[in-house]
Design a protein around this motif. Structure first.
Motif, short mmCIF file in Angstrom:
data_model
loop_
_atom_site.label_atom_id
_atom_site.label_comp_id
_atom_site.label_asym_id
_atom_site.label_seq_id
_atom_site.Cartn_x
_atom_site.Cartn_y
_atom_site.Cartn_z
N GLN A 44 0.83 -1.20 0.00
CA GLN A 44 0.00 0.00 0.00
C GLN A 44 0.87 1.26 0.00
OE1 GLN A 44 -2.70 -0.32 3.38
NE2 GLN A 44 -4.27 -1.21 2.08
N ARG A 45 0.30 2.31 -0.52
CA ARG A 45 0.98 3.59 -0.49
C ARG A 45 1.11 4.05 0.96
NH1 ARG A 45 -1.20 7.67 -4.94
NH2 ARG A 45 -0.55 5.90 -6.21
N GLU A 46 2.28 4.63 1.30
CA GLU A 46 2.49 5.06 2.68
C GLU A 46 3.14 6.43 2.74
OE1 GLU A 46 5.13 2.38 4.73
OE2 GLU A 46 6.60 2.38 3.11
N ASN A 56 6.46 15.93 9.64
CA ASN A 56 6.14 14.62 10.18
C ASN A 56 6.71 13.58 9.25
OD1 ASN A 56 4.71 15.65 12.32
ND2 ASN A 56 2.73 15.43 11.36
N TYR A 57 7.13 12.46 9.81
CA TYR A 57 7.75 11.41 9.02
C TYR A 57 7.13 10.06 9.33
CZ TYR A 57 11.40 14.86 8.15
OH TYR A 57 12.09 15.99 7.77
N GLY A 58 7.16 9.18 8.33
CA GLY A 58 6.76 7.82 8.58
C GLY A 58 7.69 7.17 9.60
N ASP A 59 7.18 6.19 10.33
CA ASP A 59 7.96 5.57 11.39
C ASP A 59 9.24 4.93 10.86
OD1 ASP A 59 5.04 4.41 13.25
OD2 ASP A 59 6.09 6.34 13.24
N PHE A 60 9.21 4.46 9.65
CA PHE A 60 10.36 3.75 9.09
C PHE A 60 11.52 4.70 8.76
CE2 PHE A 60 9.86 5.38 4.86
CZ PHE A 60 8.51 5.66 4.76
N VAL A 61 11.26 6.01 8.73
CA VAL A 61 12.30 6.96 8.34
C VAL A 61 13.44 6.99 9.36
CG1 VAL A 61 12.81 9.39 7.98
CG2 VAL A 61 10.77 8.38 6.94
N LYS A 62 13.10 7.09 10.62
CA LYS A 62 14.08 7.01 11.71
C LYS A 62 15.29 7.90 11.50
CE LYS A 62 12.47 2.50 13.08
NZ LYS A 62 12.70 1.10 13.34
N GLY A 63 15.03 9.15 11.15
CA GLY A 63 16.11 10.12 11.05
C GLY A 63 16.90 10.08 9.76
#
Length: 115
Positions: A44-46, A56-63
């Motif tokens: 799915q698109r995220e 704001n960032y997706g959780d997977f970005v992690k800096g």
């Protein structure tokens, strides 16, 4: 009406970096919440990142990723560092009036991270 054109995608090795750009045409750019989404094959698109003030960032970005915008030139950027194979996807630039619902979408740019 806003039109969005992404660029900067490509093939990069694991741990590498890319900078995506999004050029927006139309009026009122500075009033829009600008963002980046991605969609990997079979998934799915995220949300990747969104900026209307406080990013704001997706959780997977992690800096690893940073969204920025240049309101004077109607540009949005996504700096991606420490890329992983799981970051492989089509990345879309978006514009909207809220943090949750994009109105306009670009056609996307492919990012492929090799291991």
């Amino acid at each position: 009406q806003v039109q969005l054109v992404e660029s900067g995608g490509g093939l990069v090795q694991f741990g590498g970096s890319l900078r995506l750009s999004c050029a927006a045409t139309g009026s009122g750019f500075s009033t829009y919440v600008m963002g980046w989404y991605r969609q990997a094959p079979g998934k799915q698109r995220e949300l990747v990142a969104i900026s209307g003030g406080i990013p704001n960032y997706g959780d997977f970005v992690k800096g690893r990723f940073t969204i920025s915008r240049d309101n004077a030139n109607n540009m949005v950027y996504l700096q991606m560092n420490n890329l992983k194979p799981e970051d492989t996807a089509v990345y879309y630039c978006t514009a909207g009036l809220t943090y949750t619902t994009p109105i306009y979408w670009g056609r996307g740019t492919q990012v492929t991270v090799s291991s």
